[in-house]
Design a protein around this motif. Structure first.
Motif, PDB file in Angstrom:
ATOM      1  N   VAL A 120      26.860  -6.698  23.451  1.00  0.00           N
ATOM      2  CA  VAL A 120      28.070  -7.340  22.947  1.00  0.00           C
ATOM      3  C   VAL A 120      29.116  -6.249  22.727  1.00  0.00           C
ATOM      4  O   VAL A 120      28.805  -5.169  22.210  1.00  0.00           O
ATOM      5  N   GLN A 121      30.329  -6.519  23.158  1.00  0.00           N
ATOM      6  CA  GLN A 121      31.416  -5.561  22.960  1.00  0.00           C
ATOM      7  C   GLN A 121      31.871  -5.602  21.505  1.00  0.00           C
ATOM      8  O   GLN A 121      32.023  -6.675  20.927  1.00  0.00           O
ATOM      9  N   THR A 122      32.095  -4.431  20.921  1.00  0.00           N
ATOM     10  CA  THR A 122      32.596  -4.366  19.548  1.00  0.00           C
ATOM     11  C   THR A 122      34.094  -4.154  19.583  1.00  0.00           C
ATOM     12  O   THR A 122      34.647  -3.623  20.540  1.00  0.00           O
TER      13      THR A 122
END
Length: 123
Positions: A120-122
């Motif tokens: 998941v991209q932060t």
């Protein structure tokens, strides 16, 4: 071996050295097929030095050498698997198959179903 999103790699250690793993088993296959360490290295796209270091490490990790090299450039020169080399390689390949069979169900399958396809991209 890759099954879904998970990858298993069987390695057998001798102290801190990898006595046998997928790449070393592939090298033994190539030596058996090519008849020399240099030809096996070339077929695998690796340097002769790297292949020789891998063979040396394998030979030092087992009770008997796995590869026997004969220098000289004559008709009998080259390399071959010893009986121990063929046995270790064959047992390793059987172990790989056993692990792959075991991985087709149970906890491995559950983890494969749970893991994301990418992090998941932060923000």
């Amino acid at each position: 071996m890759r099954i879904g999103a998970l990858k298993l790699k069987v390695q057998i250690f001798c102290g801190d050295a990898i006595a046998m793993g997928p790449g070393k088993a592939d090298l033994l296959d190539a030596i058996e097929g090519e008849g020399s360490i240099s030809a096996a290295a070339k077929a695998m796209g690796m340097s002769y030095r790297r292949s020789w270091l891998l063979v040396d490490e394998m030979n030092r990790c087992w009770p008997e050498p796995l590869v026997e090299a004969v220098a000289g450039g004559g008709r009998r020169s080259g390399a071959r698997l010893t009986a121990m080399g063929a046995r270790v390689r064959d047992l390793y390949r059987t172990l790989e198959q056993d692990v792959e069979s075991a991985a087709r169900g149970g906890a491995f399958a559950a983890l494969a179903d749970m893991v994301r396809s990418a992090p998941v991209q932060t923000a």
